[in-house]
Design an enzyme around this catalytic site. Sequence first.
Site, mmCIF file in Angstrom:
data_model
loop_
_atom_site.group_PDB
_atom_site.id
_atom_site.type_symbol
_atom_site.label_atom_id
_atom_site.label_comp_id
_atom_site.label_asym_id
_atom_site.label_seq_id
_atom_site.Cartn_x
_atom_site.Cartn_y
_atom_site.Cartn_z
ATOM 1 N N ASP A 163 100.760 19.040 43.675
ATOM 2 C CA ASP A 163 100.792 20.302 42.941
ATOM 3 C C ASP A 163 101.889 20.295 41.883
ATOM 4 O O ASP A 163 102.021 21.245 41.128
ATOM 5 C CB ASP A 163 101.023 21.482 43.901
ATOM 6 C CG ASP A 163 99.734 22.244 44.134
ATOM 7 O OD1 ASP A 163 98.674 21.758 43.699
ATOM 8 O OD2 ASP A 163 99.791 23.316 44.759
ATOM 9 N N ASP A 229 103.084 17.248 55.822
ATOM 10 C CA ASP A 229 103.948 17.618 54.709
ATOM 11 C C ASP A 229 104.469 16.349 54.069
ATOM 12 O O ASP A 229 104.476 15.278 54.688
ATOM 13 C CB ASP A 229 105.125 18.467 55.219
ATOM 14 C CG ASP A 229 104.723 19.931 55.363
ATOM 15 O OD1 ASP A 229 103.597 20.279 54.939
ATOM 16 O OD2 ASP A 229 105.522 20.707 55.918
ATOM 17 N N ASP A 231 107.239 15.133 53.573
ATOM 18 C CA ASP A 231 108.326 14.409 54.242
ATOM 19 C C ASP A 231 107.989 14.072 55.691
ATOM 20 O O ASP A 231 108.836 13.596 56.422
ATOM 21 C CB ASP A 231 109.598 15.251 54.192
ATOM 22 C CG ASP A 231 109.382 16.617 54.822
ATOM 23 O OD1 ASP A 231 108.315 17.215 54.569
ATOM 24 O OD2 ASP A 231 110.257 17.076 55.577
ATOM 25 N N ASP A 326 99.377 28.570 57.425
ATOM 26 C CA ASP A 326 99.043 27.808 58.629
ATOM 27 C C ASP A 326 98.645 28.728 59.784
ATOM 28 O O ASP A 326 97.551 28.635 60.342
ATOM 29 C CB ASP A 326 100.199 26.895 59.020
ATOM 30 C CG ASP A 326 101.563 27.535 58.809
ATOM 31 O OD1 ASP A 326 101.618 28.782 58.682
ATOM 32 O OD2 ASP A 326 102.572 26.812 58.781
#
Lengths: 749, 771
Positions: A163, A229, A231, A326
């Site tokens: 994004d 994610d 990371d 979520d």
Amino acid sequence: MKFLAVPAGALGLLLILLPMSLQAQLMLSCAALGVMFLGMTRPESPVFRVVTLVFAGIIALRYGFWRTTETLPDISEPLNFIPGFLLYIAEMYCLAMLAISFFMVVAPVKRTTPDMGETADLPTVDVFIPSYNEDAELLAMTLAAAKSMAYPKDKLNIFLLDDGGTEAKRSHKDPRISVAALRRHEQLKALCAAMGVTYHARKKNDHAKAGNLNEGLKISTGDLVVVFDADHAPVRDFLRETVGFFAKDEKLFLVQTPHYFLNPDPLEKNLKTFARMPSENEMFYSILQRGLDKWNASFFCGSAAVLRRAALETTDGFSGQSITEDCETALSLHCQGWHSVYVDKPLIAGLQPETFVSFIGQRARWCQGMLQILILKRPFLAKGLTIPQRICYAGINMFWLFPISRLAFMFSPLLYIFFSLEIYRANILEFASYAVTYLISSFAMQSYLYGRVRWPWISELYEYVQAVFLFGSIISVVRNPRKPTFNVTAKGQTLDKSMLSPLAAPYFAIFFLLLAAAVYSGYRLLTEPVAGELLMIVAAWNLINLGLAGAALGAIAERRELRRNQRLPVKRHALIHVGEELHTVIIQDASSGGISVEFIDGAPKLDPAAETRATVELRRGGQAILFDVLCRSRRHNNGTTVAGFAYAERTPRTVMAIAELMYSDQSVLQDRLVRRQIRRNFFWGTTRFALWSVTESLRAIRYSAGLVRETMAKSFDDAPLVLNDNKITPLPPKTDDAAPVQPGVHLYG
Amino acid sequence: MAKFLHAALSLSLMLSAAIPASAQSLLDETPIAIGKEPGESESILSTRSVVPVAKAAGEPGLVPFEQSAAAFKLSGEDDTGRFTFFLSSRQMAAGGTLALAYRNAVSVLPDTSVMDVAVNGKPAGSFRIAAPNGFKRQEIKLSPQLLVAGRNQVDIRVRQHHRVDCSLEATYELWSELDPAKTGFVAGNAKSFTSPDDLLAVARTAAGRTDIRLIVPRALSADLLNDATPMLQTLALFLGRDDLDVTVAETPGSGPGIDLYAFTDRIRLLMPEASRSRPYGVVVADAGEAGRAVVSLHGATHADMESRLLAAIADPMKASLASGRLAASHGRIDISPSTTYRLADAGYESRAFAGRLSRTGFDMVMPSDFYPGDYATIGLKLHAATSPGLKHTAQFLVRVNDRVVTSYPFRRREGEQFDGKLIELPLRAFRPGVNKVELIAELPIEADEACAPEARNDDQPRFILLDKTEISVPALARVGRLPDIAALAGNAYPFAGEKPFDIAIERPDGKSVGAAMTMLSRLAVAAGSPLPAEILLGKASPSRNALVIATDNAFADLGAAGKTAFIADETAPDPLPTAAIADTGSANEPDNSSELLDAFRRSTAVPEGERSATTLAGEWLARAAGRFGSWLNYQQDRDDFAAHGATSDLVTLSQRPSPTGEATWTVLRAPSPSDLAAGVQRLVDPAVWKHLDGGSVAIETASLDVRALPAASRFVTGIDDRSPGNLRRLAAAWFSDNFQFYVLLIVAAMGLFALWLGWIIPRKGAQSDND
């Protein structure tokens, strides 16, 4: 049995809700505490566990009843009544949360992984790695780890959903933004090409993360969708541990796994507890999520989860009305009758915000998002949920109202100390019979239910630290539930100097206010002969608050972080080639910057100054994995030599090797969790906490006076990431650490 | 008959309640130290020998105050008393003198201490209090303008200051008292008894009692007594005095008092010669002796007597019955559940208080089936203000039945105003029947420490308590529980109401019957209405409530009793063995050996300083444990109890279920009829009666001390209110008293529930996979 037990329960409830004498109350409390402690003796027995919870509930219920019927100030005295009633509401909220939490954790589920089945029958899996502003090096690790997951290659597709490089960004009218986005777009495209994963950047940044994930759904076709994610690097066995559940249950939409963090959060860092104390999120992941799982209410936490595409399609993908997409997605799917499963095994390793500012930013998002769901979705009334699911969702969302109650508890003693407002009508005997027994039971229950993953007083500390800023977040979300927007939590930021957080001011103000109240209450106690019992209770209460506020100062007095890359103690056997020599070594720990190696069959000559070059050889499945390293340090320890190496360069191949090194074994993560899970008793925890209150508040005051002197020393940069011989240099937004610092000496004024 | 009478009297009393209160004055029920005789006092300063009080009947022509001797003492810094006396219109027109024979404690400073007298709400005079050496007669001339025909009201207020001591404690040494025999209205013309109203001026005997003699024929019968009881009760209620002493004899009495005749034509010939000619109806006349009246009720039949009595109640007695009722309600509040009262309802009037210790007292009459417990509290909404400059030890206390139940510190040194400040009084401190409540404000200022005469300003107000201070009574748990002597004394429970009961006189000699009649009239006054009593000579019926008047057989009076015509069957087994009364107390029998050990320990104790820290800590722990133990048993402020039923007791009053359990027997038992008579006299003494409490009461022969023994266990006599709310309050009260059952029941019920949950929960929802 039911026809006997239910009337018995009703009778018990009727009896509990009788206005009784203090004598009767005290005896009942003692008896209930006795039964409760008896129940705690066999934690593995579900019956004993329920007995414990029920009797703790009796004590709480008695307290709540008494608090409601006898302690509220008279309504004809609004000056007392209004704050008194607010405090009462805060307490009732806590009691409600206690009840819900008892329900949630009544029997946490322990799942065992089902067999994945025949390779041919395995579902196809799409891995989505949404990214916004994370740098290429971080993404490279995640992509490499995802790519290394054990799964048939033809059934595994990995998508980097960027994004940060969308068309909208690339064509932004601000050239600074558009140039950076263009650069990022090109770099990540190159990275993905080198790593063999799909890069995708959508046109516009609509609906933040949810929109991005939905874009991923559009461009992919796999049966299952995995979200990591940027990371969150998965371990090799991630899919092996999760995919099997989907074959077992056709209505399963989610397998969630815990988030495991390699780095400390600001509290852990600043109070230096990361190595010893269980992380804050362990209470949620190793107990609450398991408890929710019991009631088919474990929910999606944004990452480290596997979802079923068919299920997502029934709700038009991921929901994006709130900023916690979520939980909202999970709620929608639960409402449709889909099931969820929680696997209590750390299967990814990620990063958490390390500075206090980003920590608060992250929590504010969670808090606002959860309250958005509470307000906009009304989970307790949502259609399609079972009663236990309603209770669980209401509990999860309402949890985020804690800042209000925490601040109420912090400030209400002041009203009595300074203004003699009587907001809690009780004498010391009543307080002893009701409140003290309730407090004893709640501390005991906290230890019984969560003691493995939570030291005493730590919950209160985390709550308070967040409450100061989250209070405003709550107000804004209640005023306009649709307003909050998604902010990406900054991770991987490090401080190279110890300093006060920019958010420190209110914590100091509160601390000194409470300190003044403590001093004044002491003065009143000494000088007022009839000040009496209530003042004593309130003064003690304020003292506890002061302790919290003092320890919290430690959390906002940020220590510098010298380690850019978080090490994982992998303890892995390897070979190392130094010149012509070949040595068998144990790789003690590894990070994305380098490794430390223990030589077990004689050490070679290593010269850190000359940057001795070596090649490490790992083996997996009969194949050798090689990468080059440079010696940075060495030391002798009890006859063994331990040397530190940095990766000589980081090509996609090196990154794959690092992923192999760090994330091939899930037990490394598990062991690290378990090692910290030691029960601490109340007295130990209280002493520890009291010490913090003193030392940490002094440290913070020292920081605020500018009395920090740290020497700086040069360290080595990580090897740059190399793609097709083009260096990828860090992108501008990342803080460019000019001169990393080394451990220094703190000088006191 | 009794039912009719009850209805008629109740009606007239109800009407009286609607009469608006005339100008009210202050409470008369201020805290009063009880002495057996006027002149006795608890004051530490009154150690001088008591000047013998002339015990002869008061002077002729003196219209005494109607209140009994216990009300004649005023104590503290600012106290008021309300008294009433009755004048006929003839006496009113003549005017007269108010005679106050008073004396005071030595510590009262005569220079500034004043007694104010108001008559019918108008100031009549005031004088310095200066009679520390003996009763001094103060006379105040009252012109006819100040007086009214009927009940006149005298308000006496004393403001007393201590000579040397400005401490709070010293205010308890301040008192003044009136001599009931010599205090009253000295009418200008001699009195004679011609109408029922004249009876209200009847003087007391030397013992300070109002004497009523019921004259009966030698051959005593139950019917005859039953004919007389309606008249007796009516008379008692009409007089409204709580110091009645009823005797039964064949001959008229002497001295001040009333001779009562009540008979039908059937009995007439059995009556003493002189009385046979009494006309039909209620007739009041002079008895010949000065100060003695004759009241007779003569009817053709029992029914005729009844209608004639009703006629008398309906006309000549009605007005005075009503005003008497009004006078009696002063200083007391009859409590109904879920109601809010004001201090004004007890007759209190707001007034600034200038002393150090403000005391405001009144009686709260709780319903007789009220179950005290911790299920609720009585809310006192304080409307008051304090002046600036009070010391920080200033506080407001509430005493209920002589026990401090709550305190509220006056924290603001700059003065404070309370507009409905809620102070909660525990219901457990109250009991059915009369409860003495005192609102006490301790108001020391710095200057009190020095107590310098020149710096003293005893007229500077420090506190004001407003009459709009509210008392909110919550919904009460209600169940008839016996034994409860307080409910008996306060509300005549369980006899009040319409349910008939027996008065069973086991040995119908004159003294026993007199005792029975005294009890009946006192209970009627307590109930405020005639009781549906039926006299029975012999054993009580186990199916009806009964007041059993019994004497033991073993005493010398037996022979004398045998001479009377009606005597209980001596060979019959005694239905009420005395031992039963002793049984209730046997559990609390004091253990002499422990007293001996205590004394030994005291005499051999090592001085404080020489004991080791561990010993001291051990002792402290033991004391704390002891205190905790007594707290757990709800005994924190009670003394140890001696058992009843010892042979040294003059009389014992106890309650127990009848042998079949259908009814309750209240048993008054004495070794002999004369003991019975003496014991009942002591029992109905206003100073004693008001404080009766516990499950049984005994009067010791030698000292006439009253010993109350708590009920070891109580039995339920009936629940009128079966609403869920009342049952819940009852459960709360009962379980609080018996919390072992409460705890056990909850542990058992919730334990069962938890076990079931523990069984069902693993079978619901997702289950852990077995490894």
